[in-house]
Each structure stands twice: as structure tokens, then as C-alpha cells.
Design a protein around this motif. Structure first.
Motif, mmCIF file in Angstrom:
data_model
loop_
_atom_site.group_PDB
_atom_site.id
_atom_site.type_symbol
_atom_site.label_atom_id
_atom_site.label_comp_id
_atom_site.label_asym_id
_atom_site.label_seq_id
_atom_site.Cartn_x
_atom_site.Cartn_y
_atom_site.Cartn_z
ATOM 1 N N TRP A 138 0.824 -1.205 0.000
ATOM 2 C CA TRP A 138 0.000 0.000 0.000
ATOM 3 C C TRP A 138 0.864 1.264 0.000
ATOM 4 C CZ3 TRP A 138 -3.381 -2.519 4.327
ATOM 5 C CH2 TRP A 138 -4.248 -3.445 3.735
ATOM 6 N N LYS A 139 1.995 1.222 0.700
ATOM 7 C CA LYS A 139 2.903 2.377 0.687
ATOM 8 C C LYS A 139 3.486 2.586 -0.707
ATOM 9 C CE LYS A 139 4.214 1.963 5.565
ATOM 10 N NZ LYS A 139 5.301 1.635 6.512
ATOM 11 N N GLN A 140 3.860 1.473 -1.355
ATOM 12 C CA GLN A 140 4.391 1.572 -2.716
ATOM 13 C C GLN A 140 3.337 2.129 -3.662
ATOM 14 O OE1 GLN A 140 3.548 -0.193 -5.680
ATOM 15 N NE2 GLN A 140 5.262 0.615 -6.876
ATOM 16 N N ILE A 141 2.089 1.664 -3.520
ATOM 17 C CA ILE A 141 1.010 2.130 -4.392
ATOM 18 C C ILE A 141 0.778 3.626 -4.212
ATOM 19 C CG2 ILE A 141 -1.493 2.005 -4.761
ATOM 20 C CD1 ILE A 141 -1.292 -1.016 -4.272
ATOM 21 N N PHE A 142 0.769 4.081 -2.964
ATOM 22 C CA PHE A 142 0.547 5.507 -2.724
ATOM 23 C C PHE A 142 1.640 6.340 -3.382
ATOM 24 C CE2 PHE A 142 1.289 9.443 -0.457
ATOM 25 C CZ PHE A 142 0.024 10.017 -0.486
ATOM 26 N N ARG A 143 2.891 5.935 -3.178
ATOM 27 C CA ARG A 143 3.979 6.727 -3.763
ATOM 28 C C ARG A 143 3.905 6.690 -5.288
ATOM 29 N NH1 ARG A 143 8.304 9.597 -2.696
ATOM 30 N NH2 ARG A 143 9.996 9.617 -4.238
ATOM 31 N N GLU A 144 3.566 5.537 -5.858
ATOM 32 C CA GLU A 144 3.468 5.452 -7.304
ATOM 33 C C GLU A 144 2.335 6.327 -7.831
ATOM 34 O OE1 GLU A 144 5.007 2.313 -9.853
ATOM 35 O OE2 GLU A 144 2.952 1.539 -9.755
ATOM 36 N N ALA A 145 1.204 6.336 -7.135
ATOM 37 C CA ALA A 145 0.082 7.198 -7.537
ATOM 38 C C ALA A 145 0.491 8.670 -7.493
ATOM 39 C CB ALA A 145 -1.111 6.955 -6.622
ATOM 40 N N TRP A 146 1.272 9.025 -6.489
ATOM 41 C CA TRP A 146 1.781 10.401 -6.387
ATOM 42 C C TRP A 146 2.717 10.703 -7.556
ATOM 43 C CZ3 TRP A 146 6.914 11.981 -5.498
ATOM 44 C CH2 TRP A 146 7.089 13.329 -5.177
ATOM 45 N N ARG A 147 3.569 9.729 -7.895
ATOM 46 C CA ARG A 147 4.493 9.932 -9.015
ATOM 47 C C ARG A 147 3.746 10.008 -10.346
ATOM 48 N NH1 ARG A 147 8.516 5.621 -9.470
ATOM 49 N NH2 ARG A 147 7.216 4.320 -8.138
ATOM 50 N N PHE A 148 2.604 9.334 -10.459
ATOM 51 C CA PHE A 148 1.791 9.465 -11.681
ATOM 52 C C PHE A 148 1.430 10.936 -11.903
ATOM 53 C CE2 PHE A 148 -0.232 4.929 -11.649
ATOM 54 C CZ PHE A 148 0.978 4.412 -12.071
ATOM 55 N N GLN A 149 1.004 11.609 -10.848
ATOM 56 C CA GLN A 149 0.635 13.025 -10.985
ATOM 57 C C GLN A 149 1.858 13.862 -11.362
ATOM 58 O OE1 GLN A 149 -2.666 13.192 -10.840
ATOM 59 N NE2 GLN A 149 -2.593 11.072 -10.116
ATOM 60 N N ARG A 150 3.002 13.509 -10.803
ATOM 61 C CA ARG A 150 4.239 14.247 -11.092
ATOM 62 C C ARG A 150 4.693 14.053 -12.533
ATOM 63 N NH1 ARG A 150 9.559 11.862 -8.524
ATOM 64 N NH2 ARG A 150 9.228 10.484 -10.315
ATOM 65 N N VAL B 247 -1.387 6.496 5.155
ATOM 66 C CA VAL B 247 -1.303 5.107 4.676
ATOM 67 C C VAL B 247 -0.962 4.151 5.818
ATOM 68 C CG1 VAL B 247 -0.206 3.570 2.988
ATOM 69 C CG2 VAL B 247 -0.604 5.974 2.410
ATOM 70 N N ASP B 248 -0.304 4.647 6.860
ATOM 71 C CA ASP B 248 0.016 3.796 8.014
ATOM 72 C C ASP B 248 -1.248 3.274 8.697
ATOM 73 O OD1 ASP B 248 2.729 4.168 7.629
ATOM 74 O OD2 ASP B 248 2.818 5.924 8.937
ATOM 75 N N HIS B 249 -2.353 3.945 8.493
ATOM 76 C CA HIS B 249 -3.603 3.567 9.164
ATOM 77 C C HIS B 249 -4.544 2.774 8.255
ATOM 78 C CE1 HIS B 249 -2.389 6.252 12.407
ATOM 79 N NE2 HIS B 249 -2.103 7.159 11.483
ATOM 80 N N VAL B 250 -4.111 2.466 7.046
ATOM 81 C CA VAL B 250 -4.935 1.688 6.124
ATOM 82 C C VAL B 250 -5.040 0.247 6.614
ATOM 83 C CG1 VAL B 250 -5.016 0.709 3.794
ATOM 84 C CG2 VAL B 250 -4.457 3.127 4.109
ATOM 85 N N THR C 89 -7.942 3.287 -1.367
ATOM 86 C CA THR C 89 -8.655 3.952 -2.463
ATOM 87 C C THR C 89 -9.193 5.300 -2.009
ATOM 88 O OG1 THR C 89 -9.257 1.817 -3.430
ATOM 89 C CG2 THR C 89 -10.548 3.731 -4.113
ATOM 90 N N TYR C 90 -9.680 5.359 -0.797
ATOM 91 C CA TYR C 90 -10.193 6.620 -0.233
ATOM 92 C C TYR C 90 -9.091 7.677 -0.187
ATOM 93 C CZ TYR C 90 -12.094 9.860 3.266
ATOM 94 O OH TYR C 90 -12.514 10.987 3.931
ATOM 95 N N ILE C 91 -7.900 7.279 0.247
ATOM 96 C CA ILE C 91 -6.780 8.222 0.318
ATOM 97 C C ILE C 91 -6.348 8.658 -1.080
ATOM 98 C CG2 ILE C 91 -4.387 8.529 1.072
ATOM 99 C CD1 ILE C 91 -4.955 6.525 3.318
ATOM 100 N N LEU C 92 -6.270 7.695 -1.996
ATOM 101 C CA LEU C 92 -5.887 8.025 -3.372
ATOM 102 C C LEU C 92 -6.887 8.986 -4.000
ATOM 103 C CD1 LEU C 92 -4.719 4.558 -4.777
ATOM 104 C CD2 LEU C 92 -3.328 6.380 -3.787
ATOM 105 N N ASP C 93 -8.162 8.811 -3.656
ATOM 106 C CA ASP C 93 -9.199 9.698 -4.188
ATOM 107 C C ASP C 93 -8.978 11.129 -3.695
ATOM 108 O OD1 ASP C 93 -11.374 10.109 -5.799
ATOM 109 O OD2 ASP C 93 -12.853 9.557 -4.290
#
Length: 719
Positions: free
Chosen positions: A319-331, A355-358, A365-369
Motif C-alpha cells: 500500500w505504501k508503494q502504491i501511494f507513492r506510485e500514484a503520487w508519481r503518476f501526478q508528477r 497510509v500507516d492507518h490503512v 482507495t479513499y486516500i488516493l481519491d
């Protein structure tokens, strides 16, 4: 072997031995996302593409990277990837020219320079080097035409035909397709004492670029929709053919035999081993097969048992990797570099601790949204991912509305559909099913049905299966009728069609038969089909109401707008019947057009009324559209199969100003759908559109001119 890894938060190149050991890491100045890494045959270089369509080559020993070229456009289809020559001295690749056709280029490792092979008058792609080093093959289409407008609706139903070509690389080399001599050929003897077999010797590739286009020849294969051209052993080619209603077929071509043959059906993708002896194929259903490249492929042999493959996964780390990758998508993929003014570093610092609390993928998905929402863009979507399978009960539906009457369920409305159309099959309107509106549904499969029983509980697991229903025009069993019906899984299409037909009949009634009605659900295939079905079938009307409410977008509706904006330029006479002339152009409705819009229409559903207004076709009636005109394509999936969008292209107008996104299209006549009016059977927007169109008809109705008197064109001198 090599791969790209984002261990540490950014992608870098990793080179290791065949066991994954002795790893060497190569970092890049501006890390991003990378594609299609390919080793050179001599293992000295690796070439690959990146998110911005750059093509690179990296020296394995030194780690230095050299930019080769850029594809030119952020097209949804990536066509730039490296194809190494057998001697590792050249890289062939495809890039888009200014005319947006693809052309083949060849890069010299020695000279650090690219040379254009094809002239850009055809769409050329998929280069492949012959293992003998004398030829390069590629695909090219001369009917690519409107497919260049990949975002345009006018590119729909434009089949592409490609031929397979060969370029003879040196001016002295003969064509392998010259007429063959009938003379006997004496076989040359190979010295068995040679330390190296002739077959193992790597050919040197020499290229004479001067007049090379004169040395391009076509293989003796018919033009078809070919793709994925790959070279095997010397003089052997593989390629896919897309056949309508049948899927992809894999073919092998022999230059020596001058013949191609089909070797596999139902294939999705494939690759060729470096020695040309084996094929790795993916078939429908995700089945992978290793096959002999010299024969026909049996999809049941050589199957790789992927079901036995397992991996250990720590969800919290993923989940941590996914969050960072989603952030990099925007970048790395957002269509403007400033990401609408968002401080991306702030966004990462703010939301990454969450993400530590997921505790579930839905939490992530809620955080990514929320992260996507910070970009303030219309097209910000996220979903999917590694979610648990949920068994769903396929409840059957009869395509009807009910009310409770006398303690029973009574049929109020039956949706008719089109029983000849599998997608619009209506269970209660099939021939021989004498069920009427007003009948009571008394039993299902012999089980009594009363209003204290959930109606749909008796239809569990019945979708697509035969059941027996009992109906009567009275709430009693006496005199009842039994019918065998097949419930459908969904009534959505039936109800949608009923809404469309109700609107069409209402427009016809309110306009005394003068106006056509056409609803456009989107600006993709469904909208294209709906327009073609309903618009041209009503060419006898004096004007049209075009309804794009709830339009879900898709493409740019140039096809529809071009047809709506046609001008009448004349007639061709009709010498039979009532002599109604053919108009020029003939496929059109002449007279006023009005478009209905609402807040649920967006994306391509924003662009269509924008163009309607820009071309001054007619007034817009309704409420302001959604205001989401950016395009989402080109962004990879997340590691668990989920997704988050990062728009890749936005619209700006002919004045050089960003437009529509965040604004929407304002109607000329503002009309809201008030609940009171809708609940009493009215459609205020539709009714107002008819009123506006009828008013325009008073001034702009087009009346077809009758055939003029017969011309006299034969003239002779008077004696």
C-alpha cells in the motif's frame, strides 16, 4: 538479466546474473517510469523508453545514458521502442512525424545519429531486422487516413490495412524476390575443422542510406490488419493478423519459400527467442505457452503452469508503494507541469502518513481519491485493486414495473425492447407470451407470491434460465395462465430504450411530426451507433432535437458535428415516384437543430455542445454541462491492478486560452428539471427544446425545390 525497480521510491535499472545475484544498480538523473528495455545482442547496451516518450540507450559497463530520440506525441498508443540489429551497431525505432504518421528511423551507435528510413507518406511501424543482416522489415499502411484522428469520432469504423515491406540495406545486395534460375546449384562445402560454425557467426550490418527508399519492396502478402511484426531465424518473419469477429491469428512467413502460413489462433501476444527457435505466446484466458517456432502451435502443449506460482505479499508495504506510485503518476504524467498549482511535495507529506492507518484496500482507495482531488481536475478517478472476490447472486428480471394491489404484485408496465436484438430481449414481450399490463403476478415456478414476500426473492439464480410464471387479470388463481419465460440479468437497456422512445414520440407529437429526436449516450461507440441509427432514419423531418443529456463522453464528436452542420448545396432529380429529389449532400436533416444539455454531460459531452455552439448550428437548451474536458490515457496500472488517473491532455481554444475544463458549456436557454414537473410526466428541457425549434422553423424551414422544367441541350442550326 535486467529490470527496472522502484526500490527506494524511484525507478532505476538493475543488472544481475541469471540467479538475481551480483546486482549492479544504474540510476538516472531524472527518474521516471520506463518501458520496453531490450538488451543489445552483444550484451554491451540496454535500450528503453520512458514516460515522456524518450528513447534511451545505456552503456552497461559505464552506466552512461544517451538520448536517441523522442516519439513526438503523447499518443495513447506507444510506438517508440528499440529493435537492435544483429551486430548491435544499430537501433531501429518508430516515431511520429509532424503529420502524425509513424515513420521508421535507424540510429547508429557509432555515429550517435538517426536516419529516416520511410518517407512519411504511409503510416509505418513495427521494424524487425532479418537475422542475416541484409534486410529490415516493417509494416506500412497507405489507407491510415482518418485514423490519424485517434481522438475523433470520425475515426470509428475505419479499418486499417497494412502491407509488409522489406528494405534491402545495401545498394549491392539483390532482392530475395528476383526470379529464380532453373539451373542446378552446387552446394558449398563447409570445412568441418572450422572452430566456429558459419551459423554462429554474427553478420555485420551495413546500410547505404542513399536511395534506400528505392530499395523498399513489398512481400507477396495481401494487405490486412497486421501488427507485431517480429523476425525469427534468417529469412523468417512472424506477424499477427486481426480478423473481425475472430480475433488475432499468428502467421509465419518464409522469405525462401515466399509464403506465409497461419500457425496459431486465439493468440493475444507473443515474443521470439533470441535464436529464433522458440515462441512465448499468450492465449485467451491468460494462458502462456512456450512453442517451437518452426511448426504450428498447439495451445495445449508447453503450457507454463502460472497457477502454481505464488509470492509472499505484505499488504501494508504494498500500500505504501502504491501511494507513492500514484503520487508519481501526478508528477510524471499530469498534462501540465504545474499540476494546476498543486505543491506535490506538500501533498505527499500531508497524505503519506495516512497510509500507516490503512487496514483494507478500500481505505487506500479513499486516500488516493483525496490525493487525486487535490489536483482540481475533472477527470480524477481511482478504483480497483486487490479486493476480495464477492459471490454475487444473479437475480432474474422480467422487464416490468409493479405495484401492490389486493395483496398481490400487479404489472403496471411491460418494457418491450427489441426481441431480435440480444441486448434488448424483453422477457414478457416475446411472441407467444400473453402477459399484459394490469395482470397480477401470482406465482413463480409454482411458488405462491403475495405482497408480504419480497418479489425478487423468487427470482434468485434465475437470470438466463427458464422459469414458469403464473398470471391473471384478477388476483386469484382461477382462470390464471402459465408461461415459460427467461428472465434477464439487467433491465437497464430496456428502460433506457423506453425513455428514448418515449422522448421521440413526445417530440413527434409536440412538433406535429416535423422534428426528429436523437439521444446521444456518449461520444464513443454507443453514441456513434445511436446517431447513425436515429438521425438518418428521420431525414424526412424538418428539423431535429439533439439530446446529449447524461452524455458520458469518450471521443471528440467531430463526425456528428460535421453532419449536423452540413449545408444544402443543390439537388439531383429523381425521375420516378413522386419525384422527391436527392439532396446534395444527401445524408442530412435540413432545417433548425436544437441541442439539450445538462450537468450530467461531460468530457466529450462537454466538447460536443462546445462545437455545436462554435459552429453556430443552433441554440443550447438546459443546464450547464459538467466541465471536465481533459483526456485520460497513457498512465500505467498500479501494481495490484488498480488505477488512478492523471490527465494527459487538456483543451485550449483558438484564442490560445485553456477552455471548458472547470467551466462547462452554458446553455442559451436555461431550463431546470424541477421535481414537480418531472413527477407529473413532464420533461421541461425537452418540451422547451421543441418550442425553440418550432419557433425557428417559422423562419428557417427548408422546403425542397421541385425539379425544374426539362432542359433543352440539343441545338442544331436553323435552316
Amino acid at each position: 538479466m535486467s529490470w527496472f525497480s522502484d526500490e527506494g521510491g524511484e525507478y532505476h535499472l538493475v543488472i544481475a546474473d541469471q540467479f538475481g545475484g551480483n546486482r549492479k544498480k544504474i540510476n538516472f538523473k531524472k527518474p521516471t517510469f520506463y518501458y520496453t528495455p531490450v538488451w543489445s545482442p552483444d550484451s554491451k547496451y540496454i535500450s528503453f523508453g520512458d514516460a515522456d516518450r524518450n528513447l534511451w540507450v545505456v552503456n552497461v559497463e559505464t552506466g552512461s545514458a544517451q538520448l536517441i530520440d523522442n516519439e513526438g506525441f503523447a499518443h495513447p498508443e506507444r510506438t517508440i521502442y528499440p529493435e537492435w540489429s544483429p551486430d548491435s551497431k544499430w537501433i531501429a525505432y518508430t516515431k511520429r512525424l509532424k503529420n502524425q504518421y509513424n515513420a521508421i528511423f535507424i540510429y547508429s551507435i557509432e555515429k550517435k545519429k538517426s536516419f529516416q528510413l520511410t518517407d512519411g507518406m504511409s503510416d509505418s511501424r513495427s521494424p524487425a531486422w532479418d537475422a542475416g543482416g541484409k534486410y529490415i522489415y516493417f509494416l506500412a499502411s497507405t489507407n491510415y487516413g482518418l485514423n490519424v484522428g485517434w481522438l475523433d469520432l470520425s475515426s470509428q469504423e475505419r479499418p486499417i490495412r497494412r502491407a509488409i515491406y522489406m528494405a534491402v540495406l545495401t545498394k549491392d545486395a539483390p532482392s530475395p524476390f528476383l526470379p529464380k534460375s532453373d539451373d542446378e546449384v552446387t552446394e558449398k562445402k563447409v570445412n568441418k575443422n572450422n572452430k566456429k560454425d558459419v551459423k554462429d557467426k554474427c553478420p555485420s550490418v551495413n546500410i547505404d542510406f542513399k536511395d534506400i527508399q528505392k530499395r523498399i519492396i513489398s512481400l507477396n502478402l495481401p494487405e490486412r490488419n497486421y501488427s507485431s511484426l517480429k523476425a525469427g531465424k534468417q529469412g523468417v518473419l512472424f506477424y499477427l493478423e486481426s480478423v473481425p469477429n475472430e480475433g488475432l491469428k499468428l502467421h509465419r512467413y518464409s522469405v525462401e519459400k515466399r509464403k506465409g502460413e497461419k500457425i496459431a489462433d486465439g493468440i493475444q501476444t507473443y515474443t521470439v527467442s533470441n535464436d529464433g527457435e522458440k515462441l512465448l505466446c499468450r492465449f485467451k484466458g491468460g494462458k502462456w505457452v512456450i512453442a517451437d517456432a518452426n511448426g504450428k502451435i498447439n495451445a495445449g502443449k508447453g503450457v507454463i503452469k502460472t497457477a502454481d506460482m505464488k509470492m509472499r505479499l505484505v499488504p501494508s508495504e504494498e500500500w505504501k508503494q502504491i501511494f507513492r506510485e500514484a503520487w508519481r503518476f501526478q508528477r510524471d504524467y499530469f498534462y501540465v507541469k504545474n499540476v494546476h498549482g498543486l505543491d506535490l511535495d506538500w501533498a505527499y507529506r500531508t497524505y503519506s502518513p495516512w497510509v500507516d492507518h490503512v487496514r483494507h484496500r478500500v481505505d487506500l482507495t479513499y486516500i488516493l481519491d483525496i490525493l487525486g482531488g487535490e489536483t482540481s481536475v475533472g477527470h480524477s478517478f481511482t478504483g480497483g485493486g486487490d479486493l476480495p472476490d464477492v459471490e454475487r447472486v444473479p437475480v432474474g428480471l422480467l422487464g416490468a414495473d409493479y405495484k401492490i394491489d389486493n395483496g398481490k404484485y400487479r404489472i403496471v408496465r411491460i418494457y418491450n425492447g427489441e426481441n431480435w436484438n440480444p441486448k434488448l430481449r424483453a422477457p414478457l414481450s416475446a411472441p407467444g407470451i400473453d402477459v399484459r399490463e394490469g395482470d397480477y403476478l401470482l406465482a413463480v415456478n409454482g411458488i405462491e407470491l403475495n405482497s408480504d414476500v419480497n418479489l425478487y426473492s423468487l427470482f434468485a439464480e434465475t437470470a438466463g434460465k427458464q422459469i414458469t410464471i403464473t398470471v391473471n387479470d384478477k388476483p386469484v388463481r382461477e382462470g390464471s395462465r402459465n408461461f415459460t419465460v427467461i428472465p434477464v440479468r439487467s433491465e437497464a437497456a430496456l428502460r433506457q430504450r423506453a425513455w428514448i422512445e418515449n422522448n421521440r414520440r413526445k417530440v413527434d407529437k409536440l412538433s406535429n411530426g416535423k422534428l426528429a429526436y436523437v439521444w446521444l449516450p456518449n461520444t464513443s461507440t454507443a453514441g456513434y451507433n445511436s446517431f447513425n441509427r436515429y438521425y438518418f432514419a428521420q431525414q424526412d423531418k424538418k428539423g431535429a432535437v439533439i439530446d446529449e443529456r447524461f452524455n458520458q463522453g469518450g471521443s471528440i464528436a467531430d463526425y456528428i458535428i460535421d453532419l449536423l452542420s452540413r449545408d444544402l448545396i443543390g439537388y439531383f432529380n429523381n425521375p420516378v415516384g413522386k419525384h422527391q429529389p436527392f439532396t446534395a449532400p444527401n445524408a442530412a436533416i435540413w432545417g433548425p437543430k436544437v441541442m439539450i444539455i445538462n450537468e450530467m454531460a461531460g468530457s466529450g459531452g462537454d466538447m460536443m455542445p462546445y462545437m455545436f455552439k462554435f459552429k453556430k448550428i443552433g441554440p443550447l437548451v438546459g443546464t450547464r454541462t459538467w466541465g471536465g474536458l481533459v483526456g485520460i490515457w497513457d498512465v500505467p496500472r498500479l501494481v495490484d491492478g488498480g488505477y488512478i488517473t492523471a490527465p494527459r491532455g487538456g483543451f485550449y481554444n483558438v484564442k490560445g486560452q485553456w477552455d471548458v475544463e472547470g467551466k462547462g458549456i452554458t446553455p442559451d436557454v436555461y431550463v431546470e428539471q424541477t421535481p414537480k414537473m418531472v413527477n407529473t410526466g413532464h420533461d421541461p428541457q425537452l418540451e422547451k427544446a421543441v418550442e425553440v425549434a418550432m419557433e425557428l422553423l417559422k423562419k428557417y424551414e427548408v422546403k425542397l425545390l421541385p425539379q425544374p422544367p426539362d432542359p433543352v441541350r440539343v441545338k442544331r442550326p436553323v435552316k
